[in-house]
Design a protein around this motif. Structure first.
Motif, short mmCIF file in Angstrom:
data_model
loop_
_atom_site.label_atom_id
_atom_site.label_comp_id
_atom_site.label_asym_id
_atom_site.label_seq_id
_atom_site.Cartn_x
_atom_site.Cartn_y
_atom_site.Cartn_z
N HIS A 13 49.14 73.89 -3.31
CA HIS A 13 48.21 74.23 -2.23
C HIS A 13 48.98 74.44 -0.92
O HIS A 13 48.71 75.39 -0.18
N SER A 14 49.96 73.58 -0.65
CA SER A 14 50.73 73.72 0.59
C SER A 14 51.49 75.04 0.62
O SER A 14 51.62 75.66 1.69
N LEU A 15 51.99 75.49 -0.52
CA LEU A 15 52.69 76.78 -0.56
C LEU A 15 51.74 77.93 -0.27
O LEU A 15 52.11 78.88 0.43
N ARG A 16 50.52 77.87 -0.79
CA ARG A 16 49.54 78.91 -0.48
C ARG A 16 49.27 78.97 1.02
O ARG A 16 49.16 80.04 1.61
N LEU A 17 49.17 77.80 1.64
CA LEU A 17 48.95 77.76 3.09
C LEU A 17 50.13 78.37 3.84
O LEU A 17 49.93 79.13 4.80
N LEU A 18 51.36 78.05 3.43
CA LEU A 18 52.53 78.63 4.09
C LEU A 18 52.56 80.15 3.92
O LEU A 18 52.87 80.88 4.86
N LEU A 19 52.26 80.63 2.72
CA LEU A 19 52.24 82.08 2.49
C LEU A 19 51.17 82.76 3.33
O LEU A 19 51.33 83.90 3.76
N ASN A 20 50.06 82.05 3.60
CA ASN A 20 48.99 82.59 4.45
C ASN A 20 49.22 82.33 5.93
O ASN A 20 48.38 82.65 6.76
N LYS A 21 50.37 81.72 6.25
CA LYS A 21 50.76 81.41 7.62
C LYS A 21 49.76 80.49 8.31
O LYS A 21 49.56 80.54 9.52
N ALA A 22 49.13 79.62 7.53
CA ALA A 22 48.15 78.67 8.03
C ALA A 22 48.86 77.35 8.34
O ALA A 22 48.65 76.33 7.66
N ILE A 23 49.69 77.37 9.37
CA ILE A 23 50.52 76.21 9.68
C ILE A 23 49.69 74.99 10.07
O ILE A 23 49.97 73.89 9.60
N PRO A 24 48.66 75.10 10.92
CA PRO A 24 47.87 73.91 11.23
C PRO A 24 47.25 73.27 9.98
O PRO A 24 47.24 72.05 9.85
N ALA A 25 46.76 74.09 9.05
CA ALA A 25 46.20 73.55 7.80
C ALA A 25 47.30 72.89 6.97
O ALA A 25 47.07 71.87 6.32
N TRP A 26 48.51 73.47 6.97
CA TRP A 26 49.64 72.87 6.25
C TRP A 26 49.98 71.51 6.85
O TRP A 26 50.18 70.54 6.13
N VAL A 27 50.02 71.43 8.17
CA VAL A 27 50.32 70.16 8.84
C VAL A 27 49.25 69.12 8.53
O VAL A 27 49.55 67.94 8.37
N ASP A 28 48.01 69.54 8.38
CA ASP A 28 46.93 68.61 8.06
C ASP A 28 47.10 67.94 6.70
O ASP A 28 46.43 66.95 6.42
N LEU A 29 47.99 68.47 5.86
CA LEU A 29 48.25 67.86 4.55
C LEU A 29 49.15 66.63 4.66
O LEU A 29 49.39 65.96 3.66
N TRP A 30 49.65 66.35 5.84
CA TRP A 30 50.59 65.25 6.06
C TRP A 30 49.90 63.97 6.49
O TRP A 30 48.93 64.01 7.25
N ALA A 31 50.43 62.85 6.03
CA ALA A 31 50.00 61.55 6.54
C ALA A 31 50.45 61.44 7.99
O ALA A 31 51.44 62.06 8.40
N GLU A 32 49.72 60.67 8.77
CA GLU A 32 50.03 60.50 10.20
C GLU A 32 51.48 60.06 10.41
O GLU A 32 52.15 60.50 11.33
N ASP A 33 51.98 59.19 9.53
CA ASP A 33 53.34 58.67 9.67
C ASP A 33 54.32 59.32 8.68
O ASP A 33 55.34 58.75 8.34
N GLY A 34 54.01 60.54 8.24
CA GLY A 34 54.86 61.24 7.28
C GLY A 34 56.28 61.43 7.80
O GLY A 34 56.52 61.46 9.01
N LEU A 35 57.21 61.55 6.86
CA LEU A 35 58.63 61.68 7.19
C LEU A 35 59.18 62.91 6.48
O LEU A 35 59.08 63.02 5.26
N MET A 36 59.77 63.83 7.24
CA MET A 36 60.41 65.02 6.69
C MET A 36 61.89 64.92 7.02
O MET A 36 62.25 64.73 8.18
N GLU A 37 62.73 65.05 5.98
CA GLU A 37 64.18 64.91 6.16
C GLU A 37 64.91 66.12 5.61
O GLU A 37 64.48 66.72 4.62
N PHE A 38 66.02 66.46 6.26
CA PHE A 38 66.89 67.55 5.85
C PHE A 38 68.30 66.97 5.71
O PHE A 38 69.10 67.04 6.64
N PRO A 39 68.62 66.37 4.55
CA PRO A 39 69.90 65.68 4.39
C PRO A 39 71.13 66.56 4.62
O PRO A 39 72.18 66.04 4.99
N PHE A 40 71.03 67.87 4.40
CA PHE A 40 72.18 68.74 4.56
C PHE A 40 72.12 69.57 5.85
O PHE A 40 72.81 70.58 5.97
#
Length: 141
Positions: A13-40
């Motif tokens: 579902h999140s990929l469909r939102l990204l493809l539709n450029k629905a960034i606010p809806a994509w962000v809404d899929l996150w928990a309030e305290d979500g953590l996104m990491e980029f190890p590299f």
């Protein structure tokens, strides 16, 4: 009462939102305290985003820089932990500023609780930004 989406369903579902450029809806899929990491992540680029607001700020201008057009390769692997998946995918599109093709492969370890992303470790390839003509710095990375 609706049943929360399982990790693989939520990810698709999140990929469909990204493809539709629905960034606010994509962000809404996150928990309030979500953590996104980029190890590299290369020096000077964010390696850790803590909380939905930080993730929203990071992703807000994504469609202004990358015109994501397709996810032609997607494999989702279930782990021994029911709330965690490992994703392998390839994304294609174009860089908005230059019109040049965009292609990136990703491996991500994603954890979902109560139908929301709580952890997302994105193992994207930083060597791609070193290729001649590549300009991902402007892409929100």
């Amino acid at each position: 009462m609706s049943v929360p989406l399982q990790p693989a369903e939520l990810y698709r579902h999140s990929l469909r939102l990204l493809l539709n450029k629905a960034i606010p809806a994509w962000v809404d899929l996150w928990a309030e305290d979500g953590l996104m990491e980029f190890p590299f992540a290369p020096p000077g680029w964010p390696s850790r985003l803590e909380g939905r607001e930080a993730i929203a700020a990071y992703m807000r201008s994504y469609p202004d820089h990358i015109d994501l057009q397709d996810i032609p390769d997607l494999q989702i692997h279930q782990t021994a932990a029911a709330d965690t998946i490992v994703v392998e995918m390839r994304a294609v599109g174009r860089l908005v500023e230059t019109g040049k093709p965009f292609e990136m492969t990703y491996i991500a370890v994603v954890t979902v609780q109560d139908g929301r992303f709580t952890s997302y470790r994105d193992y994207w390839n930083p060597l791609a930004i070193l290729e001649p003509g590549a300009n991902f710095a402007a892409a929100g990375r």
